[in-house]
Design an enzyme around this catalytic site. Structure first.
Site, short mmCIF file in Angstrom:
data_model
loop_
_atom_site.label_atom_id
_atom_site.label_comp_id
_atom_site.label_asym_id
_atom_site.label_seq_id
_atom_site.Cartn_x
_atom_site.Cartn_y
_atom_site.Cartn_z
N ASN A 1 -30.88 50.16 -22.43
CA ASN A 1 -30.65 49.28 -23.58
C ASN A 1 -31.92 48.73 -24.23
OD1 ASN A 1 -28.41 48.87 -25.11
ND2 ASN A 1 -28.18 46.73 -24.48
N ARG B 1 -28.54 26.71 -36.34
CA ARG B 1 -27.78 25.51 -35.96
C ARG B 1 -28.33 24.87 -34.70
NH1 ARG B 1 -22.04 28.41 -36.39
NH2 ARG B 1 -23.39 30.14 -35.79
N GLN B 2 -29.11 25.63 -33.91
CA GLN B 2 -29.75 25.03 -32.72
C GLN B 2 -31.14 24.56 -33.16
OE1 GLN B 2 -28.19 24.60 -29.72
NE2 GLN B 2 -29.93 23.55 -28.84
N HIS C 1 -28.98 27.45 -42.62
CA HIS C 1 -28.43 26.17 -42.18
C HIS C 1 -29.57 25.19 -41.90
CE1 HIS C 1 -25.07 23.80 -40.65
NE2 HIS C 1 -25.96 23.30 -39.81
N LYS D 1 -16.52 15.69 -39.88
CA LYS D 1 -16.14 16.59 -38.77
C LYS D 1 -16.79 16.14 -37.44
CE LYS D 1 -18.08 20.88 -38.23
NZ LYS D 1 -18.40 22.24 -38.68
N ARG E 1 -17.42 17.94 -33.68
CA ARG E 1 -17.24 19.17 -32.90
C ARG E 1 -16.91 18.84 -31.45
NH1 ARG E 1 -17.39 24.29 -33.55
NH2 ARG E 1 -18.17 24.30 -35.69
N ASP F 1 -18.41 26.15 -47.47
CA ASP F 1 -19.25 25.91 -46.29
C ASP F 1 -20.28 27.04 -46.23
OD1 ASP F 1 -20.18 24.63 -44.06
OD2 ASP F 1 -18.40 24.94 -42.83
N GLY G 1 -13.71 30.00 -37.48
CA GLY G 1 -12.67 29.59 -38.44
C GLY G 1 -12.09 28.22 -38.12
#
Ligand code: R5P
Length: 300
Positions: free
Chosen positions: A38, A96-97, A130, A197, A199, A223, A229
């Site tokens: 791989n 997002r991190q 983001h 929101k 999470r 968004d 979703g």
């Protein structure tokens, strides 16, 4: 365009083909394969020496292998003597991190940015990355970094295909305010608002009850990303409870992992729209015009 070579990685070839055609530029070829263990094998089959290279690849679903592909390819293009290198990463993974939310966590986007910076790119474009807690991305990615937006292209599609009368734009969370704001403006100055929101897990979110003025109105939810979703499903539930009428859902990056698509199709939306930063069944809008415009401005 002479002396310009367009190259696409495995998740960017569809855009490379389109962009080469629009710019009337040469479309090159890269061989990518895996060894039995791989490890990845990259071979640039086109001559890149002394040319301006545009390399496009999205770091989408299963981003780790695509990151290695992208970094190895860009480094090789550099070593082979390209004149200038313009990298286009329509979807930048790990954005997002962007903080150490728990002790000991890697701030993944900073590490990834360091890898891009070390190559010495002349330009690095992302699309609606983001950007939340990273306020000065040039600091971590390098001076050539530029974040483009596809919201204008999505707005064009909405105007062409739907009536926007009696509509309001809603972002499903605080971070989406930036996109809701642009969308509302692009749709001729519509009103916009955001939901709140929380999470719970990677797949589950809670949208707090909040009064937004949607009763009897059509809603355009926007968004940056649709992944599982979960965010959109919750937002739709809340908006329907508040008596919203028709619902159009749009995102820039349709990652759509696992059963996200059927989950969204069950919501009986008026339209479900994504772009081709990541190819998916809802990629109804192309980001190619946004990329072409930016490249032409840079090369001028
Ligand atoms: C995060 O804040 C993003 O802007 C999106 O709202 C999020 O990534 C969507 O993820 P999901 O579809 O899994 O709820």
């Amino acid at each position: 365009m002479s002396n310009l070579l367009i190259l696409g990685g495995r998740a960017g070839e569809h855009l490379a083909i389109r962009i080469a055609k629009t710019l009337n530029a040469e479309l090159g070829e890269i061989e990518v394969k895996h060894f039995p263990d791989n490890e990845i094998y990259i071979r640039i089959k086109s001559d890149v020496e002394s040319k301006d290279i545009i390399y496009i690849n999205s770091l989408q679903r299963g981003p780790n292998d695509l990151i290695v592909e992208t970094i190895y390819t860009l480094e090789t293009i550099k070593e082979l003597g390209a004149r200038r290198i313009i990298a286009v990463i329509p979807y930048m993974a790990y954005a997002r991190q962007d903080d150490r939310f728990n002790p000991g966590e890697a701030i993944s986007i900073k590490i990834l940015a360091k890898m891009f910076k070390s190559i010495g790119l002349d330009k690095l474009y992302t699309i609606d990355m983001h950007l939340h807690r990273i306020t000065n991305p040039k600091e971590i990615f390098g001076e050539g970094f530029e974040n483009l937006t596809a919201i204008g292209e999505i707005a064009k599609y909405i105007k062409q295909n739907h009536s926007i009368e009696n509509s309001i734009v809603i972002g499903p969370d605080e971070e989406s305010k930036q996109w809701a704001q642009i969308m509302a403006k692009e749709l001729g100055g519509l009103e916009y608002d955001i939901l709140v929101k929380r999470r719970i897990t990677a797949e589950k979110v809670v949208i707090e009850p909040k009064e937004v003025d949607v009763s009897g109105r059509n809603v355009i939810i926007i968004d940056d990303i649709i992944s599982t979703g979960g965010t959109i499903e919750e937002a739709v539930k809340v908006l329907r409870k508040l008596n919203a009428r028709k619902l159009i859902v749009a995102c820039v990056h349709p990652i759509l992992v696992g059963r996200a698509l059927p989950r969204l199709l069950r919501l009986n939306l008026t339209d479900l729209i994504g772009t081709d930063t990541i190819l998916s069944p809802i990629s109804k809008v192309s980001v190619a015009p946004v990329i072409v415009k930016a490249i032409l401005k840079f090369l001028k």
